[in-house]
Motif scaffolding. Structure first.
Motif, mmCIF file in Angstrom:
data_model
loop_
_atom_site.group_PDB
_atom_site.id
_atom_site.type_symbol
_atom_site.label_atom_id
_atom_site.label_comp_id
_atom_site.label_asym_id
_atom_site.label_seq_id
_atom_site.Cartn_x
_atom_site.Cartn_y
_atom_site.Cartn_z
ATOM 1 N N LEU A 17 0.735 -1.416 -0.188
ATOM 2 C CA LEU A 17 -0.087 0.320 0.100
ATOM 3 C C LEU A 17 0.706 1.461 0.126
ATOM 4 C CD1 LEU A 17 -3.175 0.757 2.417
ATOM 5 C CD2 LEU A 17 -1.778 2.627 1.907
ATOM 6 N N THR A 18 0.448 2.217 -0.831
ATOM 7 C CA THR A 18 1.212 2.801 -1.007
ATOM 8 C C THR A 18 0.664 4.255 -0.816
ATOM 9 O OG1 THR A 18 3.355 2.682 -1.878
ATOM 10 C CG2 THR A 18 2.763 4.882 -2.400
ATOM 11 N N ILE A 19 0.452 5.608 -0.022
ATOM 12 C CA ILE A 19 0.224 6.624 -0.502
ATOM 13 C C ILE A 19 -0.081 7.869 -1.759
ATOM 14 C CG2 ILE A 19 -0.669 8.704 1.064
ATOM 15 C CD1 ILE A 19 -0.885 7.196 3.476
ATOM 16 N N VAL A 20 -0.517 8.244 -2.227
ATOM 17 C CA VAL A 20 0.053 8.480 -3.436
ATOM 18 C C VAL A 20 0.245 10.597 -3.154
ATOM 19 C CG1 VAL A 20 -1.355 10.055 -5.599
ATOM 20 C CG2 VAL A 20 -1.933 8.166 -4.980
ATOM 21 N N LYS A 21 2.065 10.623 -3.523
ATOM 22 C CA LYS A 21 2.195 11.936 -2.587
ATOM 23 C C LYS A 21 2.184 12.630 -4.266
ATOM 24 C CE LYS A 21 4.083 9.427 0.422
ATOM 25 N NZ LYS A 21 4.174 7.623 -0.514
ATOM 26 N N ASN A 22 2.303 13.937 -4.303
ATOM 27 C CA ASN A 22 2.156 15.733 -4.459
ATOM 28 C C ASN A 22 0.742 14.961 -6.018
ATOM 29 O OD1 ASN A 22 4.351 16.560 -4.019
ATOM 30 N ND2 ASN A 22 5.902 15.021 -4.382
ATOM 31 N N VAL A 39 -7.814 10.987 0.839
ATOM 32 C CA VAL A 39 -5.913 10.703 1.010
ATOM 33 C C VAL A 39 -5.922 9.659 -0.885
ATOM 34 C CG1 VAL A 39 -4.088 10.749 1.574
ATOM 35 C CG2 VAL A 39 -5.723 11.981 3.439
ATOM 36 N N PRO A 40 -6.516 10.489 -1.510
ATOM 37 C CA PRO A 40 -5.926 9.101 -2.468
ATOM 38 C C PRO A 40 -4.416 7.945 -2.451
ATOM 39 C CG PRO A 40 -4.585 10.762 -3.378
ATOM 40 C CD PRO A 40 -5.284 11.307 -2.492
ATOM 41 N N ALA A 41 -4.693 7.304 -2.451
ATOM 42 C CA ALA A 41 -3.678 5.750 -1.852
ATOM 43 C C ALA A 41 -3.876 4.559 -3.227
ATOM 44 C CB ALA A 41 -3.795 5.156 -0.876
ATOM 45 N N THR A 42 -2.766 4.116 -3.381
ATOM 46 C CA THR A 42 -2.473 2.251 -4.285
ATOM 47 C C THR A 42 -2.478 1.501 -3.461
ATOM 48 O OG1 THR A 42 -1.977 3.906 -6.095
ATOM 49 C CG2 THR A 42 -1.800 1.803 -5.923
ATOM 50 N N ASP A 82 -12.941 2.128 5.615
ATOM 51 C CA ASP A 82 -14.068 0.493 5.883
ATOM 52 C C ASP A 82 -14.536 -0.052 5.237
ATOM 53 O OD1 ASP A 82 -14.051 1.870 8.215
ATOM 54 O OD2 ASP A 82 -15.878 2.640 8.073
ATOM 55 N N ASP A 83 -13.500 -0.888 3.210
ATOM 56 C CA ASP A 83 -13.636 -0.925 2.261
ATOM 57 C C ASP A 83 -13.400 -2.162 3.255
ATOM 58 O OD1 ASP A 83 -16.099 0.843 1.352
ATOM 59 O OD2 ASP A 83 -14.012 1.421 0.231
ATOM 60 N N ARG A 84 -13.514 -3.074 2.533
ATOM 61 C CA ARG A 84 -12.947 -4.908 1.859
ATOM 62 C C ARG A 84 -12.346 -4.941 0.981
ATOM 63 N NH1 ARG A 84 -15.643 -10.131 3.754
ATOM 64 N NH2 ARG A 84 -16.866 -9.552 2.140
ATOM 65 N N HIS A 85 -10.910 -5.296 0.549
ATOM 66 C CA HIS A 85 -9.942 -5.176 -0.172
ATOM 67 C C HIS A 85 -9.592 -6.696 -0.488
ATOM 68 C CE1 HIS A 85 -9.689 -0.715 -0.463
ATOM 69 N NE2 HIS A 85 -9.609 -0.836 1.683
ATOM 70 N N ILE A 86 -10.135 -6.516 -1.272
ATOM 71 C CA ILE A 86 -9.792 -8.838 -1.681
ATOM 72 C C ILE A 86 -8.695 -9.056 -2.829
ATOM 73 C CG2 ILE A 86 -11.512 -11.224 -1.832
ATOM 74 C CD1 ILE A 86 -13.380 -9.666 -0.475
ATOM 75 N N ALA A 87 -7.744 -9.552 -3.262
ATOM 76 C CA ALA A 87 -7.331 -9.452 -4.071
ATOM 77 C C ALA A 87 -8.591 -10.266 -4.980
ATOM 78 C CB ALA A 87 -6.199 -10.484 -4.155
ATOM 79 N N GLY A 88 -8.995 -11.486 -4.986
ATOM 80 C CA GLY A 88 -9.419 -11.801 -5.782
ATOM 81 C C GLY A 88 -8.448 -13.256 -6.365
ATOM 82 N N SER A 98 -3.262 -3.518 -9.071
ATOM 83 C CA SER A 98 -3.230 -2.508 -7.931
ATOM 84 C C SER A 98 -4.511 -2.079 -8.322
ATOM 85 C CB SER A 98 -1.761 -1.722 -8.561
ATOM 86 O OG SER A 98 -0.699 -2.074 -8.322
ATOM 87 N N SER A 99 -5.340 -1.168 -7.006
ATOM 88 C CA SER A 99 -6.193 -0.756 -6.768
ATOM 89 C C SER A 99 -6.011 0.751 -6.681
ATOM 90 C CB SER A 99 -7.201 -1.797 -6.773
ATOM 91 O OG SER A 99 -7.432 -2.925 -7.084
ATOM 92 N N ASP A 100 -7.410 1.795 -7.241
ATOM 93 C CA ASP A 100 -6.753 3.265 -6.499
ATOM 94 C C ASP A 100 -7.749 3.053 -4.926
ATOM 95 O OD1 ASP A 100 -4.686 3.792 -8.115
ATOM 96 O OD2 ASP A 100 -6.437 5.311 -9.736
ATOM 97 N N ILE A 101 -7.173 3.752 -4.074
ATOM 98 C CA ILE A 101 -8.756 3.713 -3.273
ATOM 99 C C ILE A 101 -8.355 4.816 -2.430
ATOM 100 C CG2 ILE A 101 -8.307 1.024 -2.421
ATOM 101 C CD1 ILE A 101 -6.797 2.252 0.237
ATOM 102 N N ARG A 102 -9.496 5.510 -1.003
ATOM 103 C CA ARG A 102 -9.546 6.749 -0.798
ATOM 104 C C ARG A 102 -9.372 6.205 0.993
ATOM 105 N NH1 ARG A 102 -8.444 7.830 -5.035
ATOM 106 N NH2 ARG A 102 -8.866 10.154 -6.658
#
Length: 326
Positions: A17-22, A39-42, A82-88, A98-102
């Motif tokens: 997980l990485t928080i989007v910089k700039n 806050v955008p993150a990947t 509060d989302d559940r992130h499932i790889a599948g 990769s997915s964009d999350i907030r």
């Protein structure tokens, strides 16, 4: 690539997980007492073959901090997702998806005002602490022979298919950055645009300086200032009246410490003239002196002006216009 958080397994890295910089833009909205900023993150998770456990990440939580002058951190809000992130799963070989999350950053107007004060017109650099949980979802294996299947009624078959589709979670593991706090810079123009979208520009947020132990001989001034703030919080006609009276007392005590020096050409009006002035005339006098202060702007160097000077004039102008109600 540098990841803010890595999800490690004996088989290797299975997520990050990485928080989007700039970022190019930031989205946010006002609340009654503050703001919510996305806050955008990947997030990247390993998609695994169908018969292997399925990866899930959830309950992302965190805090946002600013670094003050002595290097310590001050909390300016909270992060959540509060989302559940499932790889599948996949019928073929595993791969990273990769997915964009907030992440939802919630804070108060006071938090935002403090960030603006520390930013002091520069690029904001925030420190974020983020953690979460991860686990595997294991297939619910139910062995049924063809003979047993053929003996089942249709409702029983539908129920069995539902049970087979369920997955059982393994023990939860903690997800956290090995590097501690994550520094997140935002471009100045992007941050300014966000503050404008939040609409807080229409409300001048002033941090009233109220130290616990003001130096002598300023104790009396600060005491009156605290009373003014308390009366303002009380509100209503008596609260507004008490605010004005306490401000007057604070100014009288300030005058006892050091007299005003309005400069050359100033003549103190006579007592009858002062007593005959209406409230509007006194507000006009305040506006006139604000204009005189601002008059120096085009005729002086930029280095002569500070954020405190700008905030004083902006908040005074805003207050005068609020009273005028154009």
């Amino acid at each position: 690539m540098n990841y803010d958080i890595e999800l490690e397994h004996p088989t290797g890295r299975i997520g990050s997980l990485t928080i989007v910089k700039n970022p190019e833009q930031l989205q946010g909205a006002r609340t009654v007492s503050g703001f919510e900023i996305s806050v955008p993150a990947t997030i990247t998770l390993r998609v695994r073959p169908k018969l292997e456990p399925m990866l899930i990440v959830r309950n992302l939580r965190g805090k946002v901090f600013v670094k003050i002058e002595n290097g310590s951190l001050l909390n300016v809000g909270y992060l959540s997702n509060d989302d559940r992130h499932i790889a599948g799963i996949t019928d073929g070989e595993g791969y990273d998806h990769s997915s964009d999350i907030r992440l939802e950053w919630r804070g108060t107007f006071a938090d935002l005002a403090y960030i603006e004060k520390l930013r002091n017109g520069q690029t904001p650099k925030l420190q974020m602490w983020l953690e979460g949980e991860w686990s595997f979802l294991i297939r619910n294996e139910i062995d049924v022979t063809d003979e047993q299947w053929n003996q089942l009624a249709d409702p029983q078959r539908r129920r069995l298919n539902e049970l087979i589709s369920f997955r059982i979670p393994t023990d939860t593991q903690r997800l956290v950055s090995r590097h501690g706090y994550i520094e997140v810079p935002y471009p100045r123009e992007v941050w300014i645009d966000l503050v404008r979208k939040l609409g807080v520009g229409e409300n001048v947020l002033v941090e009233v300086p109220l130290p616990k132990s003001p130096p002598d001989p300023w104790t009396g001034v600060w005491s009156a200032l605290v009373n003014a703030r308390n009366a303002f919080e009380q509100g209503g006609s008596s609260g507004w009246h008490g605010t004005v009276n306490s401000v007057r007392l604070a100014l009288e005590r300030w005058r006892a410490i050091e007299q005003e020096n309005p400069g050359a050409g100033w003549k103190v009006p006579s007592v009858p003239d002062r007593e005959s002035r209406t409230k509007k005339e006194r507000l006009d006098a305040l506006r006139w002196y604000l204009m005189q202060t601002a008059h120096l702007g085009p005729h002086s160097e930029a280095e002569e002006w500070s954020r405190d000077d700008a905030l004083l004039m902006l908040s005074t102008l805003s207050g005068l216009l609020a009273v005028r109600k154009p």
